[in-house]
Design an enzyme around this catalytic site. Structure first.
Site, short mmCIF file in Angstrom:
data_model
loop_
_atom_site.label_atom_id
_atom_site.label_comp_id
_atom_site.label_asym_id
_atom_site.label_seq_id
_atom_site.Cartn_x
_atom_site.Cartn_y
_atom_site.Cartn_z
N HIS A 1 46.92 40.22 47.85
CA HIS A 1 46.32 39.93 46.54
C HIS A 1 46.86 40.92 45.51
O HIS A 1 46.44 42.06 45.44
CB HIS A 1 44.79 40.02 46.62
CG HIS A 1 44.10 39.60 45.35
ND1 HIS A 1 43.20 38.55 45.30
CD2 HIS A 1 44.18 40.07 44.07
CE1 HIS A 1 42.75 38.40 44.06
NE2 HIS A 1 43.33 39.32 43.29
N HIS B 1 48.82 40.96 41.30
CA HIS B 1 49.17 40.20 40.08
C HIS B 1 50.48 40.75 39.54
O HIS B 1 50.49 41.65 38.70
CB HIS B 1 48.07 40.35 39.02
CG HIS B 1 46.75 39.77 39.41
ND1 HIS B 1 46.31 38.56 38.93
CD2 HIS B 1 45.78 40.21 40.24
CE1 HIS B 1 45.11 38.29 39.45
NE2 HIS B 1 44.78 39.28 40.24
N GLN C 1 43.85 31.88 34.71
CA GLN C 1 43.09 33.08 34.32
C GLN C 1 42.10 32.81 33.18
O GLN C 1 41.06 33.44 33.09
CB GLN C 1 44.08 34.17 33.88
CG GLN C 1 43.50 35.34 33.11
CD GLN C 1 42.94 36.44 34.00
OE1 GLN C 1 43.66 37.31 34.43
NE2 GLN C 1 41.65 36.37 34.28
N HIS D 1 40.00 33.46 42.49
CA HIS D 1 39.19 34.59 42.06
C HIS D 1 37.75 34.10 42.00
O HIS D 1 37.45 33.14 41.29
CB HIS D 1 39.63 35.09 40.68
CG HIS D 1 40.83 35.96 40.75
ND1 HIS D 1 42.02 35.52 41.25
CD2 HIS D 1 41.01 37.27 40.40
CE1 HIS D 1 42.89 36.53 41.21
NE2 HIS D 1 42.31 37.59 40.69
N GLU E 1 33.87 37.62 40.25
CA GLU E 1 34.25 39.00 39.94
C GLU E 1 33.35 39.52 38.82
O GLU E 1 33.75 39.70 37.69
CB GLU E 1 35.74 39.09 39.55
CG GLU E 1 36.23 40.52 39.52
CD GLU E 1 37.72 40.65 39.25
OE1 GLU E 1 38.38 39.61 39.04
OE2 GLU E 1 38.23 41.78 39.23
N ASP F 1 45.91 44.31 44.16
CA ASP F 1 45.40 43.66 42.95
C ASP F 1 46.19 44.04 41.71
O ASP F 1 46.82 43.21 41.11
CB ASP F 1 43.90 43.95 42.77
CG ASP F 1 43.20 43.00 41.81
OD1 ASP F 1 43.75 41.92 41.56
OD2 ASP F 1 42.12 43.34 41.31
ZN LIG Z 1 42.78 39.72 41.21
#
Ligand SMILES: [Zn+2]
Length: 408
Positions: free
Chosen positions: A54, A56, A149, A207, A210, A306
């Site tokens: 995981h 980005h 996103q 996701h 969160e 991440d």
């Molecule tokens: Zn993430």
């Protein structure tokens, strides 16, 4: 054919590891007998190379170009908008490539990257990350996740871009249901993502929740949808912070559903320790999901990097050993069993989530190996030294050496 001889394995035993071409041929005491080229690895730890399940890669290294914000997830997402509008394929490619290369130096040869797909950046982030992955195909393997996103219903046009992203080569369908305006929209977001996954025959990696708000419950929507569609073993839920703040009854119910649906959980304590709990005073929530309960229920839990120096997190260097150490602190992992679990969370667990069928230190598996100077995983975790050597498909792709001199 060549071999590493006398190496320590993660269980403490000593063995030779014989490699033939891109594959591990044999593992065991005396296995290197008769092999022409042998590298002495006595007192060194040999592990299957790490997996970052995981990350980005499209956002890495943009931190210094963003305006300051309040440090929350929402603040970070908004602060990135302006920079995202200015992304170019070459810009994303160069930054993503730098982190793939750094990850390889640190012993990671497989990565799964979320990549923003929305009406701000359109397909530029994905084109950039795919180009970086191609640049680095000789040292690492990168999967990409089309990640809406900015939401799907909140961002009209994002759904069409998701379709285009999957056609362009994104491997996995992402999502972020809790970002939608209300529960009905969250449910619709989950449904749309699974529709795409089924249509394109892709796995799902979303996701999920969160947030510190224990009332946010899209994990159950994801688990229900996976069970309903028979998507067993093909879904990963990332972050899942709100589960820590949810009531016990819900937590137990949804963890059971995750176990039933073979859902993997990508916990990212490194980032969530600093992003979450910012509104709390006194007892400050840690932002980390219920790792102990998930583990007890047999749910596959991985730890991800991440973020690397982006709007969410100012640190990170592609070191999964660092990720394991920070996660061990966040999740109270201190017994010998716990520390072995932390290794699993950066090796077999992400490999299972990514459904890598040729992962591991066993005959027939791909020879992606990491040699650590420490003689055991516990020492490697404590000392945080870079790997001595890293191998991808049986080929040496990185070496590190550390010198320290004490003048007493
Ligand atoms: Zn993430």
């Amino acid at each position: 054919m060549w071999a590493l001889s006398g190496a320590r394995l993660s269980d403490g035993s000593a063995a030779d590891v014989v490699v033939d071409g891109e594959r591990v041929a044999r593992v065991g005491a005396g296995a290197a007998a008769g092999v022409p080229e042998v590298l002495d690895c006595s007192e060194r730890l040999v592990l299957p190379a790490f997996v970052d399940g995981h990350v980005h890669l499209d956002k890495v290294f943009i931190r210094d170009e963003l305006r300051e914000h309040d440090g929350t997830l929402r603040g970070a997402i908004q602060a990135i908008h302006e920079r995202k509008r200015r992304y170019s394929v070459e810009d994303v490619r160069a930054r993503a490539r730098a982190v793939i290369e750094e990850s390889v130096r640190q012993g990671t040869t497989r990565l799964r990257s979320h990549v923003d797909v929305d009406t701000i950046g359109k397909l530029v982030p994905l084109e950039g990350v795919l180009a970086a992955a191609a640049d680095c195909a000789d040292i690492a393997e990168v999967q990409t996740i089309a990640f809406p996103q900015e939401g799907l219903l909140r961002d009209p046009g994002a759904h069409e871009l998701m379709e285009a992203a999957l056609e362009l080569g994104a491997h996995v369908v992402g999502g972020m249901p809790h970002w939608e305006a209300d529960e009905a929209a969250q449910r619709e977001h989950v449904r749309l993502c699974f529709d795409l996954a089924q249509r394109f025959d892709r796995d799902v990696d979303m996701h999920v929740d969160e947030t510190d708000d224990g009332g946010v419950r899209t994990l159950e929507m994801v688990a229900d949808e996976a069970l309903k569609r028979g998507y067993t073993g093909r879904v990963t839920a990332g972050h899942v912070c709100s589960l820590a703040a949810a009531d016990e009854e819900y937590a137990k119910r949804v963890i059971d559903k995750c176990a039933q649906a073979g859902i993997s959980i990508a916990a990212n304590p490194v980032t969530n320790l600093v992003l979450q709990g910012r509104g709390d005073r006194g007892l400050i929530r840690r932002g980390t999901t219920r790792i102990a309960e998930l583990r007890a229920a047999g749910v596959n839990v991985l730890f991800g990097q991440d973020c690397v120096k982006d709007g969410f997190y100012p640190f990170g260097r592609g070191s999964m050993v660092e990720v394991a150490l920070i996660s061990a602190h966040a999740a109270h992992l201190t017994t010998h069993d716990d520390i072995a679990y932390a290794l699993r969370a950066i090796t077999e667990a992400p490999a299972q989530a990514m459904r890598l069928s040729d992962y591991g230190l066993a005959p027939g598996m791909r020879a992606d190996l990491t040699v650590m100077t420490s003689g055991s995983w516990e020492e490697a975790l404590r000392l945080q030294l870079p790997p001595e050597s890293v191998w991808f498909k049986g080929r040496l792709v990185a070496e590190n050496s550390v010198t320290s001199v004490l003048y007493h």
